[in-house]
Scaffold this motif. Structure first.
Motif, PDB file in Angstrom:
ATOM      1  N   ALA A  20       0.834  -1.207   0.000  1.00  0.00           N
ATOM      2  CA  ALA A  20       0.000   0.000   0.000  1.00  0.00           C
ATOM      3  C   ALA A  20       0.868   1.257   0.000  1.00  0.00           C
ATOM      4  CB  ALA A  20      -0.935   0.003   1.202  1.00  0.00           C
ATOM      5  N   ILE A  21       1.903   1.284   0.817  1.00  0.00           N
ATOM      6  CA  ILE A  21       2.798   2.446   0.880  1.00  0.00           C
ATOM      7  C   ILE A  21       3.510   2.637  -0.454  1.00  0.00           C
ATOM      8  CG2 ILE A  21       4.915   3.324   1.951  1.00  0.00           C
ATOM      9  CD1 ILE A  21       3.881   2.039   4.577  1.00  0.00           C
ATOM     10  N   THR A  22       3.980   1.568  -1.046  1.00  0.00           N
ATOM     11  CA  THR A  22       4.640   1.645  -2.352  1.00  0.00           C
ATOM     12  C   THR A  22       3.675   2.165  -3.417  1.00  0.00           C
ATOM     13  OG1 THR A  22       6.060  -0.204  -1.738  1.00  0.00           O
ATOM     14  CG2 THR A  22       5.916   0.320  -4.078  1.00  0.00           C
ATOM     15  N   GLY A  23       2.440   1.712  -3.392  1.00  0.00           N
ATOM     16  CA  GLY A  23       1.432   2.165  -4.354  1.00  0.00           C
ATOM     17  C   GLY A  23       1.108   3.644  -4.215  1.00  0.00           C
ATOM     18  N   ILE A  24       1.035   4.140  -2.985  1.00  0.00           N
ATOM     19  CA  ILE A  24       0.741   5.560  -2.757  1.00  0.00           C
ATOM     20  C   ILE A  24       1.849   6.433  -3.327  1.00  0.00           C
ATOM     21  CG2 ILE A  24       0.554   7.311  -0.946  1.00  0.00           C
ATOM     22  CD1 ILE A  24      -1.011   5.173   0.676  1.00  0.00           C
ATOM     23  N   PHE A  25       3.114   6.076  -3.062  1.00  0.00           N
ATOM     24  CA  PHE A  25       4.231   6.859  -3.590  1.00  0.00           C
ATOM     25  C   PHE A  25       4.290   6.791  -5.115  1.00  0.00           C
ATOM     26  CE2 PHE A  25       6.054   6.398   0.757  1.00  0.00           C
ATOM     27  CZ  PHE A  25       6.130   7.763   1.034  1.00  0.00           C
ATOM     28  N   THR A  26       4.005   5.656  -5.680  1.00  0.00           N
ATOM     29  CA  THR A  26       4.009   5.508  -7.130  1.00  0.00           C
ATOM     30  C   THR A  26       2.931   6.380  -7.773  1.00  0.00           C
ATOM     31  OG1 THR A  26       4.826   3.248  -6.923  1.00  0.00           O
ATOM     32  CG2 THR A  26       3.816   3.849  -9.019  1.00  0.00           C
ATOM     33  N   ARG A  31       1.363  11.224 -10.979  1.00  0.00           N
ATOM     34  CA  ARG A  31       0.567  12.440 -11.215  1.00  0.00           C
ATOM     35  C   ARG A  31       1.463  13.641 -11.469  1.00  0.00           C
ATOM     36  NH1 ARG A  31      -4.439  11.948  -6.952  1.00  0.00           N
ATOM     37  NH2 ARG A  31      -5.508  10.317  -8.104  1.00  0.00           N
ATOM     38  N   SER A  32       2.519  13.807 -10.698  1.00  0.00           N
ATOM     39  CA  SER A  32       3.400  14.959 -10.915  1.00  0.00           C
ATOM     40  C   SER A  32       4.151  14.810 -12.240  1.00  0.00           C
ATOM     41  CB  SER A  32       4.376  15.141  -9.756  1.00  0.00           C
ATOM     42  OG  SER A  32       5.281  14.068  -9.686  1.00  0.00           O
ATOM     43  N   PHE A  33       4.483  13.583 -12.627  1.00  0.00           N
ATOM     44  CA  PHE A  33       5.141  13.346 -13.909  1.00  0.00           C
ATOM     45  C   PHE A  33       4.211  13.721 -15.060  1.00  0.00           C
ATOM     46  CE2 PHE A  33       5.914  10.458 -17.524  1.00  0.00           C
ATOM     47  CZ  PHE A  33       7.206  10.841 -17.841  1.00  0.00           C
ATOM     48  N   GLY A  34       2.939  13.374 -14.958  1.00  0.00           N
ATOM     49  CA  GLY A  34       1.967  13.707 -15.997  1.00  0.00           C
ATOM     50  C   GLY A  34       1.780  15.217 -16.137  1.00  0.00           C
ATOM     51  N   ALA A  35       1.720  15.927 -15.025  1.00  0.00           N
ATOM     52  CA  ALA A  35       1.579  17.386 -15.062  1.00  0.00           C
ATOM     53  C   ALA A  35       2.813  18.025 -15.690  1.00  0.00           C
ATOM     54  CB  ALA A  35       1.354  17.931 -13.657  1.00  0.00           C
ATOM     55  N   GLU A  36       3.985  17.530 -15.368  1.00  0.00           N
ATOM     56  CA  GLU A  36       5.226  18.062 -15.945  1.00  0.00           C
ATOM     57  C   GLU A  36       5.272  17.817 -17.453  1.00  0.00           C
ATOM     58  OE1 GLU A  36       8.858  19.772 -16.621  1.00  0.00           O
ATOM     59  OE2 GLU A  36       7.644  19.935 -14.817  1.00  0.00           O
ATOM     60  N   GLN A  37       4.815  16.671 -17.898  1.00  0.00           N
ATOM     61  CA  GLN A  37       4.807  16.371 -19.327  1.00  0.00           C
ATOM     62  C   GLN A  37       3.810  17.253 -20.074  1.00  0.00           C
ATOM     63  OE1 GLN A  37       7.050  14.436 -20.940  1.00  0.00           O
ATOM     64  NE2 GLN A  37       7.947  14.465 -18.912  1.00  0.00           N
TER      65      GLN A  37
END
Length: 169
Positions: A20-26, A31-37
């Protein structure tokens, strides 16, 4: 002695918590990668529109098939998110050959040439030399800097249009 045939409840809970923790960070990073693109693609779209105007000017592309010659191409900026590609012929500037709206990805925080804030960038025929200006005056013939601001964050990008026609980030 009996053989152990499974996992304890604690072991299963630890594995689920780690996943769950790994999924939240991913998800947050995605989302931030998509906004930057999206922001990067807005900058590239503005750069492509400027290059299209420059290419049309140097190639002598006419506004319409009935025109005898093209007198120039320009990109007009209308605050704060729209760019219009325009062509000049003997009857004047066209209203818009192509329009680029970057409103959902970026805003233009400034377009500057020294102390002048141009509303258009002209590309002359044959050589593609660059001039800029606004409704009241022509701006000096120096590098034009377009500063884009990310709508989702605090990132900025600058596009530079040099007097000789070089367009780069």
């Amino acid at each position: 002695m009996s053989a152990r045939l499974g996992f304890t409840l604690i072991e299963l809970l630890v594995v689920i918590a780690i996943m769950a923790i790994t999924g939240i960070f991913t998800l947050a990073n995605f989302r931030s990668f998509g906004a930057e693109q999206n922001f990067k693609s807005a900058a590239l779209d503005v750069q492509s529109l400027l290059r299209l105007a420059q290419t049309n000017a140097t190639s002598g592309v006419k506004c319409q098939s009935s025109d005898t010659n093209a007198l120039g191409w320009r990109v007009e900026y209308t605050p704060s998110t729209t760019f219009n590609l325009q062509c000049q012929n003997s009857s004047g500037w066209s209203s818009s050959v192509k329009q680029l709206d970057i409103s959902n990805r970026a805003t233009v925080s400034s377009i500057a040439v020294g102390n002048c804030n141009p509303t258009y960038i002209n590309f002359a025929p044959l050589y593609g030399s660059v001039t800029s200006g606004n409704n009241s005056a022509n701006c000096p013939n120096t590098t034009i800097t377009i500063t884009l601001q990310d709508t989702k964050g605090t990132n900025t990008r600058q596009l530079k249009v040099e007097p000789g026609g070089n367009i780069h980030e």
